[in-house]
Design a protein around this motif. Structure first.
Motif, PDB file in Angstrom:
ATOM      1  N   ARG A  31       1.738  -0.847  -6.193  1.00  0.00           N
ATOM      2  CA  ARG A  31       1.506   0.595  -6.210  1.00  0.00           C
ATOM      3  C   ARG A  31       1.148   1.084  -7.610  1.00  0.00           C
ATOM      4  O   ARG A  31       0.336   1.995  -7.780  1.00  0.00           O
ATOM      5  CB  ARG A  31       2.749   1.331  -5.710  1.00  0.00           C
ATOM      6  CG  ARG A  31       3.003   1.196  -4.216  1.00  0.00           C
ATOM      7  CD  ARG A  31       1.887   1.804  -3.416  1.00  0.00           C
ATOM      8  NE  ARG A  31       2.201   1.854  -1.992  1.00  0.00           N
ATOM      9  CZ  ARG A  31       1.293   1.966  -1.043  1.00  0.00           C
ATOM     10  NH1 ARG A  31       0.017   2.027  -1.351  1.00  0.00           N
ATOM     11  NH2 ARG A  31       1.658   2.017   0.223  1.00  0.00           N
ATOM     12  N   GLY A  32       1.764   0.487  -8.620  1.00  0.00           N
ATOM     13  CA  GLY A  32       1.511   0.918  -9.990  1.00  0.00           C
ATOM     14  C   GLY A  32       0.085   0.676 -10.451  1.00  0.00           C
ATOM     15  O   GLY A  32      -0.400   1.341 -11.386  1.00  0.00           O
ATOM     16  N   SER A  33      -0.616  -0.270  -9.816  1.00  0.00           N
ATOM     17  CA  SER A  33      -2.001  -0.570 -10.192  1.00  0.00           C
ATOM     18  C   SER A  33      -2.926  -0.499  -8.980  1.00  0.00           C
ATOM     19  O   SER A  33      -3.989  -1.136  -8.974  1.00  0.00           O
ATOM     20  CB  SER A  33      -2.077  -1.968 -10.831  1.00  0.00           C
ATOM     21  OG  SER A  33      -1.248  -2.067 -11.960  1.00  0.00           O
ATOM     22  N   TRP A  34      -2.518   0.258  -7.967  1.00  0.00           N
ATOM     23  CA  TRP A  34      -3.224   0.226  -6.692  1.00  0.00           C
ATOM     24  C   TRP A  34      -4.684   0.666  -6.809  1.00  0.00           C
ATOM     25  O   TRP A  34      -5.577   0.070  -6.201  1.00  0.00           O
ATOM     26  CB  TRP A  34      -2.491   1.087  -5.675  1.00  0.00           C
ATOM     27  CG  TRP A  34      -2.930   0.887  -4.251  1.00  0.00           C
ATOM     28  CD1 TRP A  34      -3.321   1.848  -3.368  1.00  0.00           C
ATOM     29  CD2 TRP A  34      -3.011  -0.353  -3.529  1.00  0.00           C
ATOM     30  NE1 TRP A  34      -3.625   1.290  -2.140  1.00  0.00           N
ATOM     31  CE2 TRP A  34      -3.450  -0.062  -2.218  1.00  0.00           C
ATOM     32  CE3 TRP A  34      -2.754  -1.684  -3.875  1.00  0.00           C
ATOM     33  CZ2 TRP A  34      -3.646  -1.036  -1.251  1.00  0.00           C
ATOM     34  CZ3 TRP A  34      -2.952  -2.671  -2.908  1.00  0.00           C
ATOM     35  CH2 TRP A  34      -3.388  -2.349  -1.604  1.00  0.00           C
ATOM     36  N   ASP A  35      -4.970   1.695  -7.595  1.00  0.00           N
ATOM     37  CA  ASP A  35      -6.349   2.156  -7.744  1.00  0.00           C
ATOM     38  C   ASP A  35      -7.244   1.056  -8.316  1.00  0.00           C
ATOM     39  O   ASP A  35      -8.438   0.996  -8.012  1.00  0.00           O
ATOM     40  CB  ASP A  35      -6.411   3.390  -8.648  1.00  0.00           C
ATOM     41  CG  ASP A  35      -5.822   4.623  -7.981  1.00  0.00           C
ATOM     42  OD1 ASP A  35      -5.713   4.615  -6.736  1.00  0.00           O
ATOM     43  OD2 ASP A  35      -5.468   5.572  -8.694  1.00  0.00           O
ATOM     44  N   LYS A  36      -6.647   0.197  -9.118  1.00  0.00           N
ATOM     45  CA  LYS A  36      -7.418  -0.852  -9.783  1.00  0.00           C
ATOM     46  C   LYS A  36      -7.585  -2.104  -8.923  1.00  0.00           C
ATOM     47  O   LYS A  36      -8.603  -2.803  -9.028  1.00  0.00           O
ATOM     48  CB  LYS A  36      -6.721  -1.218 -11.114  1.00  0.00           C
ATOM     49  CG  LYS A  36      -7.445  -2.267 -11.930  1.00  0.00           C
ATOM     50  CD  LYS A  36      -6.832  -2.393 -13.320  1.00  0.00           C
ATOM     51  CE  LYS A  36      -5.369  -2.797 -13.269  1.00  0.00           C
ATOM     52  NZ  LYS A  36      -4.815  -3.055 -14.620  1.00  0.00           N
ATOM     53  N   VAL A  37      -6.580  -2.392  -8.065  1.00  0.00           N
ATOM     54  CA  VAL A  37      -6.597  -3.680  -7.365  1.00  0.00           C
ATOM     55  C   VAL A  37      -6.896  -3.588  -5.873  1.00  0.00           C
ATOM     56  O   VAL A  37      -7.162  -4.611  -5.243  1.00  0.00           O
ATOM     57  CB  VAL A  37      -5.245  -4.423  -7.557  1.00  0.00           C
ATOM     58  CG1 VAL A  37      -4.922  -4.569  -9.035  1.00  0.00           C
ATOM     59  CG2 VAL A  37      -4.103  -3.700  -6.824  1.00  0.00           C
ATOM     60  N   ARG A  38      -6.844  -2.402  -5.295  1.00  0.00           N
ATOM     61  CA  ARG A  38      -6.951  -2.319  -3.836  1.00  0.00           C
ATOM     62  C   ARG A  38      -8.250  -2.882  -3.292  1.00  0.00           C
ATOM     63  O   ARG A  38      -8.292  -3.414  -2.177  1.00  0.00           O
ATOM     64  CB  ARG A  38      -6.758  -0.869  -3.369  1.00  0.00           C
ATOM     65  CG  ARG A  38      -7.867   0.082  -3.774  1.00  0.00           C
ATOM     66  CD  ARG A  38      -7.527   1.528  -3.395  1.00  0.00           C
ATOM     67  NE  ARG A  38      -7.146   1.627  -1.991  1.00  0.00           N
ATOM     68  CZ  ARG A  38      -6.552   2.684  -1.452  1.00  0.00           C
ATOM     69  NH1 ARG A  38      -6.230   3.714  -2.227  1.00  0.00           N
ATOM     70  NH2 ARG A  38      -6.266   2.719  -0.172  1.00  0.00           N
ATOM     71  N   ALA A  39      -9.330  -2.771  -4.067  1.00  0.00           N
ATOM     72  CA  ALA A  39     -10.618  -3.284  -3.610  1.00  0.00           C
ATOM     73  C   ALA A  39     -10.786  -4.775  -3.908  1.00  0.00           C
ATOM     74  O   ALA A  39     -11.791  -5.370  -3.523  1.00  0.00           O
ATOM     75  CB  ALA A  39     -11.760  -2.506  -4.261  1.00  0.00           C
ATOM     76  N   LYS A  40      -9.804  -5.376  -4.567  1.00  0.00           N
ATOM     77  CA  LYS A  40      -9.911  -6.773  -4.978  1.00  0.00           C
ATOM     78  C   LYS A  40      -8.851  -7.659  -4.324  1.00  0.00           C
ATOM     79  O   LYS A  40      -8.604  -8.777  -4.773  1.00  0.00           O
ATOM     80  CB  LYS A  40      -9.792  -6.879  -6.499  1.00  0.00           C
ATOM     81  CG  LYS A  40     -10.823  -6.046  -7.260  1.00  0.00           C
ATOM     82  CD  LYS A  40     -10.637  -6.150  -8.756  1.00  0.00           C
ATOM     83  CE  LYS A  40     -11.604  -5.232  -9.499  1.00  0.00           C
ATOM     84  NZ  LYS A  40     -13.012  -5.566  -9.252  1.00  0.00           N
ATOM     85  N   THR A  41      -8.187  -7.139  -3.284  1.00  0.00           N
ATOM     86  CA  THR A  41      -7.135  -7.905  -2.629  1.00  0.00           C
ATOM     87  C   THR A  41      -7.160  -7.654  -1.120  1.00  0.00           C
ATOM     88  O   THR A  41      -7.650  -6.616  -0.660  1.00  0.00           O
ATOM     89  CB  THR A  41      -5.742  -7.525  -3.185  1.00  0.00           C
ATOM     90  OG1 THR A  41      -4.732  -8.292  -2.538  1.00  0.00           O
ATOM     91  CG2 THR A  41      -5.462  -6.044  -2.969  1.00  0.00           C
ATOM     92  N   ALA A  42      -6.607  -8.635  -0.391  1.00  0.00           N
ATOM     93  CA  ALA A  42      -6.509  -8.478   1.065  1.00  0.00           C
ATOM     94  C   ALA A  42      -5.235  -7.746   1.463  1.00  0.00           C
ATOM     95  O   ALA A  42      -5.028  -7.427   2.641  1.00  0.00           O
ATOM     96  CB  ALA A  42      -6.540  -9.850   1.737  1.00  0.00           C
ATOM     97  N   VAL A  43      -4.371  -7.446   0.503  1.00  0.00           N
ATOM     98  CA  VAL A  43      -3.135  -6.713   0.777  1.00  0.00           C
ATOM     99  C   VAL A  43      -3.467  -5.305   1.259  1.00  0.00           C
ATOM    100  O   VAL A  43      -4.354  -4.638   0.708  1.00  0.00           O
ATOM    101  CB  VAL A  43      -2.248  -6.650  -0.489  1.00  0.00           C
ATOM    102  CG1 VAL A  43      -1.032  -5.756  -0.251  1.00  0.00           C
ATOM    103  CG2 VAL A  43      -1.802  -8.054  -0.885  1.00  0.00           C
ATOM    104  N   GLU A  44      -2.759  -4.844   2.271  1.00  0.00           N
ATOM    105  CA  GLU A  44      -3.015  -3.532   2.846  1.00  0.00           C
ATOM    106  C   GLU A  44      -1.868  -2.568   2.568  1.00  0.00           C
ATOM    107  O   GLU A  44      -0.739  -2.989   2.279  1.00  0.00           O
ATOM    108  CB  GLU A  44      -3.222  -3.666   4.359  1.00  0.00           C
ATOM    109  CG  GLU A  44      -4.415  -4.547   4.725  1.00  0.00           C
ATOM    110  CD  GLU A  44      -4.576  -4.681   6.232  1.00  0.00           C
ATOM    111  OE1 GLU A  44      -3.694  -4.198   6.968  1.00  0.00           O
ATOM    112  OE2 GLU A  44      -5.585  -5.274   6.659  1.00  0.00           O
ATOM    113  N   ASP A  45      -2.173  -1.279   2.666  1.00  0.00           N
ATOM    114  CA  ASP A  45      -1.162  -0.239   2.441  1.00  0.00           C
ATOM    115  C   ASP A  45       0.060  -0.459   3.318  1.00  0.00           C
ATOM    116  O   ASP A  45       1.199  -0.308   2.858  1.00  0.00           O
ATOM    117  CB  ASP A  45      -1.742   1.151   2.741  1.00  0.00           C
ATOM    118  CG  ASP A  45      -2.653   1.652   1.639  1.00  0.00           C
ATOM    119  OD1 ASP A  45      -2.143   2.096   0.610  1.00  0.00           O
ATOM    120  OD2 ASP A  45      -3.876   1.587   1.828  1.00  0.00           O
TER     121      ASP A  45
END
Length: 307
Positions: free
Chosen positions: A161-175
């Motif tokens: 969550r602390g870096s979500w804006d940076k990593v959300r497009a680079k990982t398969a992890v979902e909200d």
């Protein structure tokens, strides 16, 4: 001229289940001191009550020095500990609203192990590319045992969550996985603490979930009410406590008799060409009743906790 209404603060909810669990541990001794006569009736759902209190905290803290200076007899500890009270109430409500099957330590551990490993693999890949803190990820990987498993899930959720804006497009992890990790972590901690012979020092001494919840929401509601009174005194000539949410102890308005008459008259008018005309008083009452917010129940709400 009356002051124009101010925009309500954005809703605030606890962001860290770990903080809520720790707050409950600090608050429980005070909950144990409460007797039946100390419990109050609260007509606001616990998550909404907690959100109201947390939203008001910044404003209340800005006024702390004034309260101490101008109201020397005010119990300032109620303000200083208000955040803990709110988090403890949220945690108590979480346990109250969780089915017993979801506090089964064995089942929770199985799900938690799988989820932890999946999030860790994803975190390590991001850390390798310097998108997450390598040391924090490594520290989480070192965790062993069921308690660490629960804490690791909470830590992983907060790390992403602390870096979500940076990593959300680079990982398969979902909200949804992050939400489940945070929720599962705190439930597993609670389940482990409640097991006989396990973590006895952390086990809640109040074992009845409904009683625990009633005590916790009573404590935060009464403390918040004292804070609202202080603000109302200090800001009386500026509109009182208008910057704060309504009292948690205030009963929602019920439907008034005149409004029922208006509804009956309207129904009769629908079946005739000349509907009955309402009196001026009844028209005003009907209009006021129609202006009730959809968020407020039209009829008396059931209390969340009462004596």
């Amino acid at each position: 001229m009356a002051r124009p209404p101010k925009a309500a603060p954005a809703p605030v909810l606890p962001s860290s289940p770990a903080a809520a669990l720790a707050a409950y541990g600090r608050v429980e001794p005070k909950l144990l001191e409460l007797g039946p006569e100390d419990l109050v009736t609260v007509y606001v759902e616990v998550p909404r009550a907690v959100s109201s209190v947390l939203s008001a905290l910044p404003h209340l803290r800005e006024l702390r020095d004034e309260i101490v200076r101008d109201l020397p007899n005010h119990p300032i500890d109620m303000l200083d500990e208000l955040e803990d009270y709110a988090l403890a109430a949220w945690y108590a409500d979480l346990l109250y609203s969780t089915p017993a099957t979801e506090l089964d330590a064995k089942k929770l551990t199985e799900e938690a192990g799988t989820l932890r490993e999946g999030l860790l693999v994803a975190a390590e890949a991001l850390a390798y590319r310097n998108l997450l803190d390598k040391q924090r990820v490594a520290d989480i990987r070192k965790g062993k045992g069921h308690t660490d498993l629960a804490s690791d899930l909470i830590a992983l959720a907060e790390l992403f969550r602390g870096s979500w804006d940076k990593v959300r497009a680079k990982t398969a992890v979902e909200d949804a996985e992050l939400e489940r990790a945070a929720d599962l972590g705190v439930r597993l901690l609670a389940a482990l603490a409640a097991r006989p012979g396990k973590g006895s020092s952390a086990a809640p001494k109040i074992t009845d979930a409904a009683d625990r919840r009633a005590r916790a929401i009573s404590l935060v509601a009464k403390a918040y009410e004292e804070c609202r009174r202080a603000v109302a005194y200090l800001r009386w000539h500026e509109g009182g406590d208008g910057d704060l949410a309504p009292s948690l102890l205030q009963k929602p308005r019920g439907r008034r008799p005149n409004a029922e008459k208006a509804a009956a008259a309207a129904a009769a008018g629908a079946s005739s060409e000349a509907p009955a005309k309402l009196s001026a008083d009844e028209e005003g009452s009907a209009a006021a009743d129609g202006a009730l917010s959809s968020a407020e129940p039209a009829n008396d709400a059931e209390p969340v906790a009462n004596a």
